[in-house]
Design a protein around this motif. Structure first.
Motif, PDB file in Angstrom:
ATOM      1  N   GLU A   1       1.314 -38.694 -50.572  1.00  0.00           N
ATOM      2  CA  GLU A   1       2.682 -38.706 -49.783  1.00  0.00           C
ATOM      3  C   GLU A   1       2.225 -39.817 -48.512  1.00  0.00           C
ATOM      4  O   GLU A   1       1.061 -40.200 -48.405  1.00  0.00           O
ATOM      5  N   ARG A   2       3.296 -40.306 -47.965  1.00  0.00           N
ATOM      6  CA  ARG A   2       3.175 -41.045 -46.929  1.00  0.00           C
ATOM      7  C   ARG A   2       2.252 -40.515 -45.879  1.00  0.00           C
ATOM      8  O   ARG A   2       2.648 -39.404 -45.497  1.00  0.00           O
ATOM      9  N   GLU A   3       1.280 -41.406 -45.297  1.00  0.00           N
ATOM     10  CA  GLU A   3       0.302 -40.919 -44.344  1.00  0.00           C
ATOM     11  C   GLU A   3       0.493 -41.614 -43.176  1.00  0.00           C
ATOM     12  O   GLU A   3       0.363 -42.852 -43.107  1.00  0.00           O
ATOM     13  N   ALA A   4       0.465 -40.978 -42.020  1.00  0.00           N
ATOM     14  CA  ALA A   4       0.277 -41.560 -40.637  1.00  0.00           C
ATOM     15  C   ALA A   4      -1.002 -42.032 -40.447  1.00  0.00           C
ATOM     16  O   ALA A   4      -1.871 -41.191 -40.808  1.00  0.00           O
TER      17      ALA A   4
ATOM     18  N   TRP B   1      12.165 -48.451 -40.625  1.00  0.00           N
ATOM     19  CA  TRP B   1      10.811 -48.844 -41.531  1.00  0.00           C
ATOM     20  C   TRP B   1      10.878 -50.387 -42.176  1.00  0.00           C
ATOM     21  O   TRP B   1      11.950 -50.961 -42.502  1.00  0.00           O
TER      22      TRP B   1
ATOM     23  N   TYR C   1       4.548 -37.646 -37.334  1.00  0.00           N
ATOM     24  CA  TYR C   1       5.359 -37.233 -38.516  1.00  0.00           C
ATOM     25  C   TYR C   1       6.370 -38.254 -39.088  1.00  0.00           C
ATOM     26  O   TYR C   1       7.002 -39.105 -38.148  1.00  0.00           O
ATOM     27  N   VAL C   2       6.061 -38.498 -40.287  1.00  0.00           N
ATOM     28  CA  VAL C   2       7.175 -39.481 -40.936  1.00  0.00           C
ATOM     29  C   VAL C   2       8.380 -39.642 -40.480  1.00  0.00           C
ATOM     30  O   VAL C   2       9.155 -40.404 -40.381  1.00  0.00           O
ATOM     31  N   GLN C   3       9.067 -38.205 -40.538  1.00  0.00           N
ATOM     32  CA  GLN C   3      10.494 -37.977 -40.136  1.00  0.00           C
ATOM     33  C   GLN C   3      10.861 -38.696 -38.883  1.00  0.00           C
ATOM     34  O   GLN C   3      12.218 -38.538 -38.590  1.00  0.00           O
TER      35      GLN C   3
ATOM     36  N   TYR D   1       3.059 -49.487 -44.546  1.00  0.00           N
ATOM     37  CA  TYR D   1       4.224 -49.904 -43.783  1.00  0.00           C
ATOM     38  C   TYR D   1       4.064 -49.589 -42.222  1.00  0.00           C
ATOM     39  O   TYR D   1       3.116 -48.840 -41.851  1.00  0.00           O
TER      40      TYR D   1
ATOM     41  N   PHE E   1       1.565 -46.595 -41.345  1.00  0.00           N
ATOM     42  CA  PHE E   1       1.501 -45.550 -42.475  1.00  0.00           C
ATOM     43  C   PHE E   1       0.902 -46.287 -43.687  1.00  0.00           C
ATOM     44  O   PHE E   1       1.145 -47.450 -43.774  1.00  0.00           O
TER      45      PHE E   1
ATOM     46  N   GLN F   1       0.985 -45.480 -48.231  1.00  0.00           N
ATOM     47  CA  GLN F   1       1.138 -44.357 -49.126  1.00  0.00           C
ATOM     48  C   GLN F   1       0.701 -44.888 -50.437  1.00  0.00           C
ATOM     49  O   GLN F   1       0.858 -46.171 -51.084  1.00  0.00           O
TER      50      GLN F   1
END
Length: 123
Positions: free
Chosen positions: A44-47, A113, A106-108, A95, A37, A39
């Motif tokens: 926003e954090r991006e996949a 991490w 999806y980050v979630q 990351y 990912f 950021q």
């Protein structure tokens, strides 16, 4: 314990290349998916990409298609992100993260991490 450590970031000129490493410990890559990912400031954090033996390699960002690739070295329990033809808009903290079995954009879905590594693309 589960640990992910990124390395390989730095300052690179536009058009250059970098290879990021994600060294995993405390678990086996065989039962988990590892995602990369990024950021950028104010975003926003991006996949980006993900790798898993269950569903192969996945790309979640059109902006890095044909420039970034993901791979893994089972012997070293390490996942790599090869980044070619870098652009200023690739500047971000990168990351790696772990989720179980299957990849996700999806980050979630990722519960562990790394601390991140800074990539700056500038002339």
């Amino acid at each position: 314990q589960v640990q992910l450590v990124e390395s390989g970031g730095g300052l690179v000129q536009p058009g250059g290349s970098l290879r990021l490493s994600c060294a995993a410990s405390g678990f086996s890559l065989d039962d988990n998916a590892i995602g990369w990912f990024r950021q950028a400031p104010g975003k926003e954090r991006e996949a980006l990409l993900c790798i898993s033996i269950y569903d192969g390699n996945k790309n979640y960002a059109d902006s890095v298609k044909d420039r970034f690739t993901i791979s893994r070295d089972k012997g070293n329990n390490t996942v790599y992100l090869q980044m070619n033809n870098l652009k200023p808009e690739d500047t971000a903290v990168y990351y790696c993260a772990r989720t179980y079995y299957y990849c996700s954009g999806y980050v979630q879905r990722f519960e562990y991490w790394g601390q991140g590594t800074q990539v700056t693309v500038s002339s």
